[in-house]
Design a protein around this motif. Structure first.
Motif, PDB file in Angstrom:
ATOM      1  N   ASN A  74       0.135  -1.179  -0.350  1.00  0.00           N
ATOM      2  CA  ASN A  74      -0.337   0.214  -0.079  1.00  0.00           C
ATOM      3  C   ASN A  74       0.591   1.224  -0.297  1.00  0.00           C
ATOM      4  OD1 ASN A  74      -2.357   1.487  -0.260  1.00  0.00           O
ATOM      5  ND2 ASN A  74      -2.326   1.511   2.509  1.00  0.00           N
ATOM      6  N   HIS A  75       2.046   0.939  -0.884  1.00  0.00           N
ATOM      7  CA  HIS A  75       2.752   2.621  -1.114  1.00  0.00           C
ATOM      8  C   HIS A  75       2.462   3.245  -2.000  1.00  0.00           C
ATOM      9  CE1 HIS A  75       6.810   4.334  -1.807  1.00  0.00           C
ATOM     10  NE2 HIS A  75       7.272   4.306  -0.065  1.00  0.00           N
ATOM     11  N   PRO A  76       2.836   4.284  -1.975  1.00  0.00           N
ATOM     12  CA  PRO A  76       2.796   4.901  -3.694  1.00  0.00           C
ATOM     13  C   PRO A  76       3.081   4.397  -4.813  1.00  0.00           C
ATOM     14  CG  PRO A  76       2.966   6.543  -1.497  1.00  0.00           C
ATOM     15  CD  PRO A  76       3.417   5.294  -1.228  1.00  0.00           C
ATOM     16  N   ARG A  77       3.693   3.701  -4.835  1.00  0.00           N
ATOM     17  CA  ARG A  77       5.361   3.659  -5.286  1.00  0.00           C
ATOM     18  C   ARG A  77       4.292   2.593  -6.608  1.00  0.00           C
ATOM     19  NH1 ARG A  77      10.522   4.843  -6.303  1.00  0.00           N
ATOM     20  NH2 ARG A  77      11.786   3.216  -7.883  1.00  0.00           N
ATOM     21  N   ALA A  78       3.435   2.054  -6.195  1.00  0.00           N
ATOM     22  CA  ALA A  78       2.812   1.147  -6.364  1.00  0.00           C
ATOM     23  C   ALA A  78       2.176   1.518  -7.924  1.00  0.00           C
ATOM     24  CB  ALA A  78       1.395   0.066  -5.496  1.00  0.00           C
ATOM     25  N   ARG A  79       1.416   2.980  -8.042  1.00  0.00           N
ATOM     26  CA  ARG A  79       1.209   3.647  -8.467  1.00  0.00           C
ATOM     27  C   ARG A  79       1.947   3.097 -10.136  1.00  0.00           C
ATOM     28  NH1 ARG A  79       1.907   8.803 -11.476  1.00  0.00           N
ATOM     29  NH2 ARG A  79       3.169   9.560  -9.385  1.00  0.00           N
ATOM     30  N   LEU A  80       3.015   3.697  -9.697  1.00  0.00           N
ATOM     31  CA  LEU A  80       4.267   3.664 -10.804  1.00  0.00           C
ATOM     32  C   LEU A  80       4.311   2.076 -11.836  1.00  0.00           C
ATOM     33  CD1 LEU A  80       7.679   5.417  -9.883  1.00  0.00           C
ATOM     34  CD2 LEU A  80       5.275   6.409 -11.362  1.00  0.00           C
ATOM     35  N   GLY A  81       3.923   0.630 -11.043  1.00  0.00           N
ATOM     36  CA  GLY A  81       3.840  -0.125 -11.528  1.00  0.00           C
ATOM     37  C   GLY A  81       2.221  -0.189 -11.929  1.00  0.00           C
ATOM     38  N   ILE A  82       1.398  -0.527 -11.813  1.00  0.00           N
ATOM     39  CA  ILE A  82       0.137   0.262 -12.329  1.00  0.00           C
ATOM     40  C   ILE A  82       0.697   0.767 -13.960  1.00  0.00           C
ATOM     41  CG2 ILE A  82      -2.565   0.963 -12.379  1.00  0.00           C
ATOM     42  CD1 ILE A  82      -2.073   0.674  -9.593  1.00  0.00           C
ATOM     43  N   LEU A  83       1.139   1.905 -13.897  1.00  0.00           N
ATOM     44  CA  LEU A  83       1.091   2.616 -15.218  1.00  0.00           C
ATOM     45  C   LEU A  83       2.358   2.187 -16.030  1.00  0.00           C
ATOM     46  CD1 LEU A  83       2.734   6.151 -13.776  1.00  0.00           C
ATOM     47  CD2 LEU A  83       0.114   5.699 -15.094  1.00  0.00           C
ATOM     48  N   ALA A  84       2.692   0.934 -15.803  1.00  0.00           N
ATOM     49  CA  ALA A  84       3.456   0.323 -16.823  1.00  0.00           C
ATOM     50  C   ALA A  84       2.804  -0.937 -16.694  1.00  0.00           C
ATOM     51  CB  ALA A  84       4.994  -0.250 -15.656  1.00  0.00           C
ATOM     52  N   ARG A  85       2.263  -1.185 -16.395  1.00  0.00           N
ATOM     53  CA  ARG A  85       0.801  -2.255 -16.698  1.00  0.00           C
ATOM     54  C   ARG A  85      -0.082  -1.513 -17.320  1.00  0.00           C
ATOM     55  NH1 ARG A  85      -0.183  -4.735 -11.934  1.00  0.00           N
ATOM     56  NH2 ARG A  85      -2.348  -3.661 -11.879  1.00  0.00           N
ATOM     57  N   VAL A  86      -0.305  -0.799 -17.257  1.00  0.00           N
ATOM     58  CA  VAL A  86      -1.263   0.001 -18.650  1.00  0.00           C
ATOM     59  C   VAL A  86      -0.892   0.091 -19.761  1.00  0.00           C
ATOM     60  CG1 VAL A  86      -2.938   2.381 -18.576  1.00  0.00           C
ATOM     61  CG2 VAL A  86      -2.869   0.894 -16.750  1.00  0.00           C
ATOM     62  N   ALA A  87       0.762   0.992 -19.707  1.00  0.00           N
ATOM     63  CA  ALA A  87       1.134   1.260 -21.212  1.00  0.00           C
ATOM     64  C   ALA A  87       1.723  -0.346 -22.134  1.00  0.00           C
ATOM     65  CB  ALA A  87       2.921   1.860 -20.877  1.00  0.00           C
ATOM     66  N   VAL A  88       2.170  -1.255 -21.618  1.00  0.00           N
ATOM     67  CA  VAL A  88       2.284  -2.392 -22.045  1.00  0.00           C
ATOM     68  C   VAL A  88       0.964  -2.738 -22.433  1.00  0.00           C
ATOM     69  CG1 VAL A  88       2.423  -4.858 -21.595  1.00  0.00           C
ATOM     70  CG2 VAL A  88       4.567  -3.256 -19.783  1.00  0.00           C
ATOM     71  N   ALA A  89       0.144  -3.094 -22.059  1.00  0.00           N
ATOM     72  CA  ALA A  89      -1.550  -3.232 -21.981  1.00  0.00           C
ATOM     73  C   ALA A  89      -2.254  -2.532 -23.502  1.00  0.00           C
ATOM     74  CB  ALA A  89      -2.374  -3.520 -21.150  1.00  0.00           C
ATOM     75  N   LYS A  90      -1.893  -1.304 -23.566  1.00  0.00           N
ATOM     76  CA  LYS A  90      -2.118  -0.798 -24.831  1.00  0.00           C
ATOM     77  C   LYS A  90      -1.288  -1.332 -25.741  1.00  0.00           C
ATOM     78  CE  LYS A  90      -2.413   4.196 -25.758  1.00  0.00           C
ATOM     79  NZ  LYS A  90      -1.751   5.955 -25.479  1.00  0.00           N
ATOM     80  N   CYS A  91       0.054  -1.340 -25.332  1.00  0.00           N
ATOM     81  CA  CYS A  91       1.019  -1.519 -26.622  1.00  0.00           C
ATOM     82  C   CYS A  91       1.391  -2.881 -27.389  1.00  0.00           C
ATOM     83  CB  CYS A  91       2.951  -1.612 -26.704  1.00  0.00           C
ATOM     84  SG  CYS A  91       3.626  -2.025 -27.836  1.00  0.00           S
ATOM     85  N   LEU A  92       0.898  -4.096 -26.261  1.00  0.00           N
ATOM     86  CA  LEU A  92       0.618  -5.705 -26.752  1.00  0.00           C
ATOM     87  C   LEU A  92      -0.937  -6.125 -26.463  1.00  0.00           C
ATOM     88  CD1 LEU A  92       3.963  -6.719 -25.142  1.00  0.00           C
ATOM     89  CD2 LEU A  92       3.208  -5.725 -27.740  1.00  0.00           C
ATOM     90  N   GLY A  93      -1.596  -5.258 -25.598  1.00  0.00           N
ATOM     91  CA  GLY A  93      -2.957  -6.052 -25.773  1.00  0.00           C
ATOM     92  C   GLY A  93      -2.904  -6.878 -23.781  1.00  0.00           C
ATOM     93  N   PRO A  94      -3.486  -7.055 -23.716  1.00  0.00           N
ATOM     94  CA  PRO A  94      -3.658  -7.899 -22.306  1.00  0.00           C
ATOM     95  C   PRO A  94      -3.001  -9.598 -22.703  1.00  0.00           C
ATOM     96  CG  PRO A  94      -5.563  -7.656 -22.609  1.00  0.00           C
ATOM     97  CD  PRO A  94      -5.075  -6.915 -23.854  1.00  0.00           C
ATOM     98  N   LEU A  95      -2.468  -9.937 -21.795  1.00  0.00           N
ATOM     99  CA  LEU A  95      -1.626 -11.583 -21.742  1.00  0.00           C
ATOM    100  C   LEU A  95      -2.958 -13.030 -22.218  1.00  0.00           C
ATOM    101  CD1 LEU A  95       0.618 -13.078 -21.237  1.00  0.00           C
ATOM    102  CD2 LEU A  95       0.296 -13.656 -19.285  1.00  0.00           C
ATOM    103  N   PRO A  96      -2.756 -13.630 -23.356  1.00  0.00           N
ATOM    104  CA  PRO A  96      -4.137 -14.478 -23.013  1.00  0.00           C
ATOM    105  C   PRO A  96      -3.704 -15.508 -22.032  1.00  0.00           C
ATOM    106  CG  PRO A  96      -2.049 -13.887 -25.674  1.00  0.00           C
ATOM    107  CD  PRO A  96      -1.813 -13.211 -23.977  1.00  0.00           C
ATOM    108  N   ALA A  97      -4.817 -15.309 -21.372  1.00  0.00           N
ATOM    109  CA  ALA A  97      -5.609 -16.435 -21.109  1.00  0.00           C
ATOM    110  C   ALA A  97      -4.958 -17.644 -20.663  1.00  0.00           C
ATOM    111  CB  ALA A  97      -7.249 -16.434 -20.438  1.00  0.00           C
TER     112      ALA A  97
END
Length: 266
Positions: free
Chosen positions: A243-266
């Motif tokens: 529950n740390h503010p740095r978690a926001r940077l991880g979320i931003l990275a995940r959003v950018a990756v998904a925008k680039c490649l799409g979500p990981l296939p199930a």
């Protein structure tokens, strides 16, 4: 064995890279060194590459660290990268959606398999392919460059090395390469800005900001994630475990990756 550069790709195949651009003379692998004029920085000629030569995802650090450089003759090629941090690499890749979530032993094994797979999704290397070291005046010895990218890139020597390396290895990426994942954020995002300048210098284009940790030229997206060797609670914080503010940077990275490649296939 030296790697071969594809005629339509700036990325080398897995192995040692035949490159002497920054040394100005023929090299002896892992022996030839070139120092800055002030003798405070040096590079060792030991450029390496792993994984696919035409990857969808290119994973880069800044430079080989002290646990990788200096032991290249006795360590098997695929055992060199992230030798002491493969579990952390797996956690980071899973957090941004590049590997499925799994148990620690499975994540570590997935990273090991991806490094060794010359036909897989990933290519692996570093922004500066040769090892970068700084002379420590207190220790009177050369030390690894971890956490010192800003200082290195602030020198004419560092700027020249980084631009040359980025030009050769990132300017003409294969069509398949959509994402560059960079380890390292730096204090206040300083690493992000410094690495971006180096990449843009070697790969001119219409670069724009996606968010605090990601930028794109419309063909490839660069996403910065927590460094796999980051100390203290930085990695758990970035992963959102505390529950740390740095978690926001991880979320931003995940959003950018998904925008680039799409979500990981199930």
């Amino acid at each position: 064995m030296d790697t071969i550069m594809s005629s339509c790709s700036s990325l080398p195949g897995s192995g040692r890279i035949n490159c002497s651009l920054c040394h100005g003379r023929p090299i002896v692998f892992d022996e030839t060194r070139t120092e800055s004029e002030q003798k405070d920085w040096r590079i060792t000629a030991n450029p390496l590459s792993w994984g696919n030569q035409r990857p969808e995802v290119l994973v880069l650090g800044f430079s080989k660290g002290p646990s990788q450089a200096g032991e290249l003759r006795r360590v098997q090629h695929n055992d060199i990268p992230y030798r002491k941090g493969r579990l952390q690499v797996g956690k980071i890749l899973a957090h941004v959606g590049l590997l499925p979530a799994a148990r620690p032993d499975e994540l570590k094994r997935s990273v090991e398999q991806a490094i060794a797979d010359s036909n897989g999704r990933f290519g692996w290397g570093s922004l500066i392919r040769c090892t970068v070291e700084r002379f420590d005046t207190k220790k009177r010895d050369w030390v690894g460059s971890g956490g010192m990218i800003d200082q290195f890139m602030a020198t004419p020597f560092g700027q020249n090395i980084s631009t040359t390396c980025a030009t050769r290895f990132l300017r003409d990426l294969p069509q398949e390469t959509k994402l560059i994942m960079m380890f390292g954020l730096g204090a206040g995002g300083a690493y992000v800005g410094t690495a971006r300048k180096a990449i843009q210098a070697g790969r001119p284009g219409d670069w724009r900001t996606i968010n605090e940790v990601a930028y794109t030229d419309g063909k490839v997206t660069v996403v910065h994630v927590e460094h796999f060797a980051s100390q203290g609670a930085n990695i758990p914080n970035w992963l959102g475990q505390n529950n740390h503010p740095r978690a926001r940077l991880g979320i931003l990275a995940r959003v950018a990756v998904a925008k680039c490649l799409g979500p990981l296939p199930a």
